[in-house]
Design a protein around this motif. Structure first.
Motif, short mmCIF file in Angstrom:
data_model
loop_
_atom_site.label_atom_id
_atom_site.label_comp_id
_atom_site.label_asym_id
_atom_site.label_seq_id
_atom_site.Cartn_x
_atom_site.Cartn_y
_atom_site.Cartn_z
N VAL A 1 0.84 -1.20 0.00
CA VAL A 1 0.00 0.00 0.00
C VAL A 1 0.87 1.25 0.00
O VAL A 1 0.64 2.18 -0.79
N ASP A 2 1.87 1.29 0.86
CA ASP A 2 2.77 2.44 0.91
C ASP A 2 3.51 2.61 -0.41
O ASP A 2 3.73 3.74 -0.88
N PHE A 3 3.92 1.50 -0.99
CA PHE A 3 4.62 1.49 -2.27
C PHE A 3 3.76 2.12 -3.36
O PHE A 3 4.21 2.98 -4.13
N ILE A 4 2.49 1.71 -3.42
CA ILE A 4 1.57 2.23 -4.44
C ILE A 4 1.30 3.71 -4.24
O ILE A 4 1.38 4.51 -5.18
N ILE A 5 0.99 4.09 -3.01
CA ILE A 5 0.69 5.51 -2.73
C ILE A 5 1.88 6.39 -3.05
O ILE A 5 1.74 7.47 -3.64
N GLU A 6 3.07 5.93 -2.67
CA GLU A 6 4.29 6.72 -2.94
C GLU A 6 4.46 6.97 -4.43
O GLU A 6 4.73 8.09 -4.87
N HIS A 7 4.29 5.92 -5.24
CA HIS A 7 4.52 6.07 -6.67
C HIS A 7 3.37 6.78 -7.37
O HIS A 7 3.60 7.52 -8.34
N PHE A 8 2.15 6.60 -6.89
CA PHE A 8 1.04 7.36 -7.44
C PHE A 8 1.22 8.86 -7.18
O PHE A 8 0.82 9.70 -7.98
N THR B 1 -1.54 14.67 -7.39
CA THR B 1 -2.07 14.72 -6.02
C THR B 1 -3.45 14.09 -5.92
O THR B 1 -3.81 13.51 -4.90
N GLU B 2 -4.24 14.18 -7.01
CA GLU B 2 -5.61 13.65 -6.93
C GLU B 2 -5.60 12.12 -6.91
O GLU B 2 -6.36 11.50 -6.17
N LEU B 3 -4.75 11.51 -7.73
CA LEU B 3 -4.64 10.05 -7.72
C LEU B 3 -4.11 9.56 -6.38
O LEU B 3 -4.58 8.56 -5.84
N GLU B 4 -3.16 10.29 -5.83
CA GLU B 4 -2.60 9.91 -4.52
C GLU B 4 -3.66 9.97 -3.43
O GLU B 4 -3.85 9.02 -2.67
N SER B 5 -4.38 11.09 -3.34
CA SER B 5 -5.38 11.25 -2.27
C SER B 5 -6.54 10.28 -2.45
O SER B 5 -7.06 9.74 -1.47
N PHE B 6 -6.92 10.02 -3.71
CA PHE B 6 -7.99 9.06 -3.96
C PHE B 6 -7.58 7.67 -3.47
O PHE B 6 -8.35 6.99 -2.79
N SER B 7 -6.37 7.24 -3.82
CA SER B 7 -5.91 5.90 -3.45
C SER B 7 -5.77 5.76 -1.95
O SER B 7 -6.15 4.74 -1.36
N ARG B 8 -5.22 6.79 -1.31
CA ARG B 8 -5.08 6.75 0.15
C ARG B 8 -6.46 6.60 0.80
O ARG B 8 -6.63 5.82 1.74
N ASN B 9 -7.43 7.32 0.29
CA ASN B 9 -8.79 7.26 0.82
C ASN B 9 -9.37 5.85 0.64
O ASN B 9 -10.02 5.30 1.54
N ALA B 10 -9.12 5.24 -0.54
CA ALA B 10 -9.64 3.90 -0.82
C ALA B 10 -9.08 2.88 0.17
O ALA B 10 -9.81 2.02 0.67
#
Length: 601
Positions: A320-327, A332-341
């Motif tokens: 999860v951290d790996f994905i969020i970091e690279h997104f 910023t929108e893809l990052e915040s969306f994924s973190r929220n998911a």
């Protein structure tokens, strides 16, 4: 590390508490049925438009259908999730039957609306589409009118919709139930394990070659044992589809999938021509990798094998951290969306038996959420699957502000968004790779996906096209389908894969999806198109995210040729466009071959 930071079991309670016994969900279905009743009653008085003011009545009817579609989608997604987490949930199966019946009634009502509107005088039709209430749906309404030539009478279309519930869609549902019920016995490190098909397929990337070989062999034995049963399911699905096509005057089996995906056959042919032009380079990659395993030719059970032991295992928290970091490096929108998911429990990833074998993303348009389903066991392939499904979820998120009927986008755009998310993560990871070994590992993972899209997907396209042509003349036996599969594999891989599964047609669920015929070329399209998009994203930087979101939001209201011309200024009927997209993959293959020269030789 806080082990509960990201839960591995999704939260369905927020949607409808109580699972398949949810009182709220039963009420939701009852309300949908009432809405369909109301629509059917209203259509008794709905007649061919005769004046410009009829635009108000048409708009009201369309708004009514949109409301039903959203509610049905919410219900169907919930049931899909219930049956994925527990294929033996009998209450969920009963609910599936209920919603299927309601959906059939709704499809009949929708067809009646189309039949009424298609009789509108052409000049009046154009004037109606220019009104404030209807102009936003001009593309889709014109699409309805253009497709009318392949429609049957209202009575016949109603009959087809009703027969589909138990005579067509039921076969696809039976396939899902059957594949989910299968158990596979595998010995790992001397310990016997009873695994689901999904868990066994995950062993394709196990670091131990013996485990990979045994899992491949065990699955092939099961498919051989059950091939006649799966052949019956496939023949019945194809037979029903072909009967409907014949009644509608559709002779080319590609006509409907091309229309559904809103592309021209010219575009599809240009894409395949580009893929075939450079296929030898990817056969060279497979041959080079085979040498590293001490083989003359790539063994099928080694295709997904890691080329090194480094960075092999990654627990869910790390993934999860790996994905969020690279997104975050994309936008910023893809990052915040994924973190929220992840934080809100939208992901079902727990590695346990008795789950469905198929990863997917389900959209819940009423609540503006999605749910992602997969089985995570710590391998990089799982990380990429997770990123892929999150790409679908991000597309759903992007469509939240889009109006009504324009929310529905074709599969080729769905697979573009999902593949784009994989590319973001893989490429970002490669840029941060520590040393040649780690870079080579990631490069190989990327090339596996390239080969899947440039070789495996074309084999599916070939076998499905040929199977349907033979099915027109009668039942196709399991042994004949095996022959078709083997021929297609040899042709698509140019003989570079040894021991390929001739039963790919059994365990590839896309052949059995009744709502989407020829669910194969959308993957190659999405992969190549996303490569084009990603090349632009690398040039533009984080500002590209806004352009990307704009493109996604337009994906349901124009043809794909128009979409690409509007946002990229490119002609996708040209082979040159697709060759441009292939350049990143060509560079990857050339780099892999150069870095591994002499390895295992």
């Amino acid at each position: 590390m806080n082990e509960t930071r990201y839960r591995e079991v999704w939260d369905l309670e927020k949607l409808f508490p109580g699972g398949s016994q949810s009182i709220q969900f039963c009420y939701h279905i009852e309300q949908v049925e009432i809405k369909v009743d109301e629509l059917e009653n209203r259509l008794e008085f709905f007649h061919t438009p005769l004046e410009i003011n009829d635009s108000l009545k048409i708009a009201d009817i369309i708004d009514q259908t949109i409301g039903i579609q959203l509610n049905l989608s919410q219900a169907n997604s919930f049931i899909t999730c219930l049956l994925a987490q527990n294929p033996k949930d009998q209450n969920a199966a009963i609910l599936r039957g209920k919603t299927s019946s309601i959906s059939a009634r709704f499809e009949s009502a929708l067809q009646k609306i189309k039949n009424v509107l298609v009789n509108t005088n052409e000049l009046l039709w154009k004037s109606l589409l220019d009104t404030d209430r209807l102009s936003g749906y001009k593309f889709i309404l014109n699409e309805w009118r253009e497709n009318a030539e392949n429609q049957l009478s209202e009575t016949e279309e109603s009959l087809v919709s009703n027969l589909m519930v138990d005579g067509y869609h039921a076969w696809g549902q039976f396939y899902n139930s059957l594949i989910s019920s299968i158990k596979v016995n595998i010995s790992i490190n001397g310990e016997n394990n009873e695994l689901s098909v999904g868990q066994t397929i995950n062993l394709r990337s196990h670091p131990d070659e013996l485990v990979r070989m045994e899992s491949h062999k065990a699955l092939e034995e099961i498919w051989t044992e059950k091939e006649d049963l799966f052949a019956k399911i496939l023949n019945h699905i194809a037979g029903f589809r072909l009967q409907v096509y014949e009644k509608r005057g559709i002779k080319n089996v590609l006509e409907k999938p091309l229309k559904d995906n809103r592309i021209k056959e010219e575009t599809l042919n240009a894409m395949w021509a580009a893929v075939n032009k450079y296929k030898q380079l990817f056969a060279d990659y497979l041959n080079q990798k085979a040498k590293m395993f001490g083989d003359k030719k790539m063994q099928a059970y080694n295709f997904w094998a890691p080329i090194s032991q480094s960075t092999q295992k990654m627990n869910y928290e790390e993934a999860v951290d790996f994905i969020i970091e690279h997104f975050s490096q994309f936008g910023t929108e893809l990052e915040s969306f994924s973190r929220n998911a992840f934080e809100k429990g939208w992901i079902e990833a727990e590695n346990r038996p008795n789950k469905s074998a198929v990863a997917f993303c389900a959209g819940f348009p009423l609540s503006g959420e999605s749910r992602v389903f997969m089985t995570y066991d710590g391998r990089i392939t799982n990380v990429l699957t997770l990123a892929h499904e999150l790409g679908h979820a991000f597309h759903n998120y992007a469509m939240n502000p889009v109006k009504g009927m324009n929310k529905k986008y074709p599969m080729i755009m769905a697979e573009t968004a999902s593949t784009f998310s994989e590319l973001i993560m893989l490429d970002a990871a490669m840029e941060k790779a520590n040393g040649t070994s780690e870079r080579l590992f990631l490069l190989d993972e990327k090339l596996k996906r390239t080969v899947m899209n440039f070789m495996n997907i074309p084999s599916r396209f070939l076998v499905e096209t040929r199977f349907y042509e033979e099915r027109k003349h009668g039942i196709v036996s399991s042994s004949r389908i095996n022959e078709l599969m083997q021929t297609a594999m040899v042709e698509a891989y140019q003989g570079s894969l040894d021991g390929a599964s001739i039963h790919s047609w059994v365990w590839t669920p896309h052949f059995y999806i009744t709502n989407t015929p020829f669910y194969n070329f959308p993957y190659t399209f999405g992969y190549l198109f996303s490569l084009n998009l990603y090349a632009r994203a690398k040039k533009v930087g984080k500002e590209f995210e806004k352009s990307y979101l704009d493109l996604l939001r337009d994906s349901g209201r124009m043809t794909i040729e128009e979409l690409v011309m509007k946002h990229l200024g490119e002609d996708i009927t040209s082979q040159a466009f697709w060759e441009k997209g292939m350049q990143l993959s060509i560079k990857d293959a050339e780099e892999f071959i150069n870095l591994t020269k002499g390895s295992g030789a």
